[in-house]
Motif scaffolding. Structure first.
Motif, PDB file in Angstrom:
ATOM      1  N   THR A 185       0.966  -1.288   0.115  1.00 49.24           N
ATOM      2  CA  THR A 185       0.023  -0.140   0.038  1.00 49.24           C
ATOM      3  C   THR A 185       0.611   1.261  -0.066  1.00 49.24           C
ATOM      4  N   VAL A 186       1.944   1.138   0.729  1.00 46.36           N
ATOM      5  CA  VAL A 186       2.862   2.453   1.016  1.00 46.36           C
ATOM      6  C   VAL A 186       3.535   2.604  -0.492  1.00 46.36           C
ATOM      7  N   SER A 187       4.230   1.603  -1.021  1.00 44.66           N
ATOM      8  CA  SER A 187       4.789   1.482  -2.461  1.00 44.66           C
ATOM      9  C   SER A 187       3.700   2.179  -3.295  1.00 44.66           C
ATOM     10  N   THR A 188       2.543   1.556  -3.398  1.00 42.57           N
ATOM     11  CA  THR A 188       1.674   1.965  -4.498  1.00 42.57           C
ATOM     12  C   THR A 188       1.247   3.470  -4.338  1.00 42.57           C
ATOM     13  N   ALA A 189       1.028   3.831  -3.118  1.00 45.78           N
ATOM     14  CA  ALA A 189       0.727   5.363  -2.935  1.00 45.78           C
ATOM     15  C   ALA A 189       1.862   6.198  -3.155  1.00 45.78           C
ATOM     16  N   LEU A 190       3.241   5.834  -3.102  1.00 47.62           N
ATOM     17  CA  LEU A 190       4.362   6.493  -3.259  1.00 47.62           C
ATOM     18  C   LEU A 190       4.259   6.551  -5.015  1.00 47.62           C
ATOM     19  N   ASP A 191       3.947   5.553  -5.526  1.00 49.73           N
ATOM     20  CA  ASP A 191       3.853   5.663  -6.945  1.00 49.73           C
ATOM     21  C   ASP A 191       2.908   6.770  -7.459  1.00 49.73           C
ATOM     22  N   ALA A 192       1.607   6.819  -6.941  1.00 48.60           N
ATOM     23  CA  ALA A 192       0.526   7.625  -7.287  1.00 48.60           C
ATOM     24  C   ALA A 192       0.748   9.195  -7.317  1.00 48.60           C
ATOM     25  N   PHE A 193       1.629   9.218  -6.046  1.00 51.87           N
ATOM     26  CA  PHE A 193       2.170  10.637  -5.623  1.00 51.87           C
ATOM     27  C   PHE A 193       3.557  11.022  -6.892  1.00 51.87           C
ATOM     28  N   ALA A 194       4.268   9.957  -7.085  1.00 53.32           N
ATOM     29  CA  ALA A 194       5.441  10.152  -8.283  1.00 53.32           C
ATOM     30  C   ALA A 194       4.619  10.630  -9.529  1.00 53.32           C
ATOM     31  N   HIS A 195       3.500   9.963  -9.827  1.00 52.62           N
ATOM     32  CA  HIS A 195       2.760  10.342 -11.119  1.00 52.62           C
ATOM     33  C   HIS A 195       2.496  11.696 -11.002  1.00 52.62           C
ATOM     34  N   ALA A 196       1.685  12.132 -10.152  1.00 52.43           N
ATOM     35  CA  ALA A 196       1.108  13.373  -9.693  1.00 52.43           C
ATOM     36  C   ALA A 196       2.358  14.459  -9.825  1.00 52.43           C
ATOM     37  N   THR A 197       3.216  14.323  -8.790  1.00 50.57           N
ATOM     38  CA  THR A 197       4.443  15.157  -8.804  1.00 50.57           C
ATOM     39  C   THR A 197       5.172  15.360 -10.114  1.00 50.57           C
ATOM     40  N   GLU A 198       5.512  14.076 -10.848  1.00 45.62           N
ATOM     41  CA  GLU A 198       6.351  14.074 -11.967  1.00 45.62           C
ATOM     42  C   GLU A 198       5.725  14.717 -13.012  1.00 45.62           C
TER      43      GLU A 198
END
Ligand code: NAP
Ligand code: FE
Length: 368
Positions: A185-198
């Motif tokens: 869950t933490v890893s996939t949340a970081l992925d979503a945040f990376a998408h939004a940020t990048e």
């Protein structure tokens, strides 16, 4: 101000989306192949709902449940053979089975296509229609025209993308994410945040695209703060994460990602780091670069999150890399993949990124 967005995926979001919209599946044909990973489709309840919906509509189905994480071309090709009689493909799972389903649809419609030739996109027949049912709050594959596949021969991850890589329909029911273990869950949340940020920091993210980013960046950041507290992950938090991940998917669909994604592939391929964690490992050098080369946008970004040091500290506290260390020589070797052409994601990053800079960033991973 200009914008140029193409988002043809029909996305049905909400609790019981599959059961209440079974006709959307029936509209795709009379026979389908369901493509999943080993166990999450069953465990999440999504497979049960899809089977009930198909049975209600009189649609015949078979299940192919051998898609590994970071889907191999060979597994997708194998599933493509199993789908020759199917009218459409249903992908159920995290980003891996969803991306795989898009490739399976191409192989099924093009029996002579060899596994690696999918990258050349040299095939004649349009892919079968695809329906997707997400079970992780991360990749946004439900709404992107992208499929990330791993080449068995080289071990390298590489994506295909285009108008024929969109789902005909995607079902997004947050309850399927409730069974995801804490670490994932933490890893996939970081992925979503990376998408939004990048995506936010690409030059493209200025018009309508920016609205998606501005919607999900503060929300995902606040979810990450909650996750960092530890303890039980509430259903309410999981609902917010999934909602945010779909918006973040819309951001990358319109704008693409930046350099943390291709650098993250190196950590996944060589050290088995889950995708989201692997991208988050490069948050700090990325955000420093954004502050330097896109100061005005960075100011808006930090107003949606926190000051730069706090944002870096939060992401770093959630990025569990173990004791990976990459020597300068090893980093140089990894960077050979970018010798002939720099990935689009490097060029889309503020200030751009050279191969030499990428190698340097790789060699500094996990240095605090
Ligand atoms: P994943 O590889 O699909 O799944 C990771 C693990 O989580 C698997 O063990 C999976 O089990 C399990 N899992 C999934 N849903 C679960 C549930 N509801 N309950 C319990 N366990 C569950 O992970 P992901 O992070 O979602 O996807 C990563 C892939 O997506 C990468 O290949 C990445 O490159 C790609 N990606 C694609 C896009 C895009 O736009 N298309 C964007 C970003 C990333 P099973 O093996 O049993 O399924
Ligand atoms: Fe990603």
């Amino acid at each position: 101000m200009t914008f140029n967005v193409y988002m043809p995926a029909r996305c049905i979001y909400g609790k019981n989306a599959v059961i209440e919209n079974s006709q959307a599946l029936a509209s795709l044909g009379k026979r389908c192949l369901i493509v999943t990973g080993k166990s999450s489709a069953k465990q999440s309840g999504a497979l049960g709902d899809v089977c009930s919906a198909l049975e209600k509509e009189g649609v015949k189905y078979a299940v192919f449940d051998s898609i590994p994480s970071n889907p191999l071309l060979s597994a997708c090709h194998e599933a493509g053979k199993a789908a020759r009689e199917a009218d459409f493909i249903v992908g159920i799972g995290g980003g891996s089975p969803l991306d795989a389903a898009k490739a399976v649809a191409i192989y099924a419609a093009n029996p002579d296509l060899s596994p690696a030739d999918i990258y050349k996109r040299a095939y004649e027949n349009a892919p079968l229609p695809v329906a997707l049912v997400g079970t992780t709050a991360g990749t946004g594959s439900e709404v992107t025209g992208v499929s990330v596949l791993t080449n068995d021969e080289t071990g390298a991850k590489k994506s295909i993308s285009g108008p024929d890589c969109y789902a005909a329909v995607s079902f997004c029911d947050p309850k399927y994410t409730y069974s995801v273990p804490e670490g994932q869950t933490v890893s996939t949340a970081l992925d979503a945040f990376a998408h939004a940020t990048e995506g936010f920091f690409t030059a493209k993210c200025e018009g309508a695209e920016r609205l998606f980013a501005e919607k999900c960046i503060p929300e995902l950041y606040s979810c990450l703060k909650e996750l960092a507290k530890g303890g039980e992950i509430s259903e309410e938090l999981r609902d917010r994460l999934y909602y945010g991940s779909i918006y973040a998917g819309l951001v990358i669909n319109a704008c693409g990602t930046a350099f943390p994604h291709p650098l993250g592939y190196v950590l996944t391929e060589n050290y088995g780091v889950p995708h989201g964690t692997a991208c988050a490992a490069f948050y700090s050098p990325f955000i420093d670069r954004c502050a330097r080369f896109a100061p005005e946008k960075a100011e808006s970004y930090f107003a949606m999150t926190a000051d730069r040091q706090s944002a870096k500290a939060l992401i770093s506290s959630l990025t569990r890399l173990g004791d990976i260390k990459i020597s300068k020589e090893q980093a140089e070797k990894y960077s050979e993949r970018w010798a002939s052409a720099l990935p689009r994601n490097f060029l889309a990053s503020p200030g751009s990124l050279t191969r030499e800079e990428a190698a340097k960033i790789l060699s500094q991973v996990n240095n605090g």
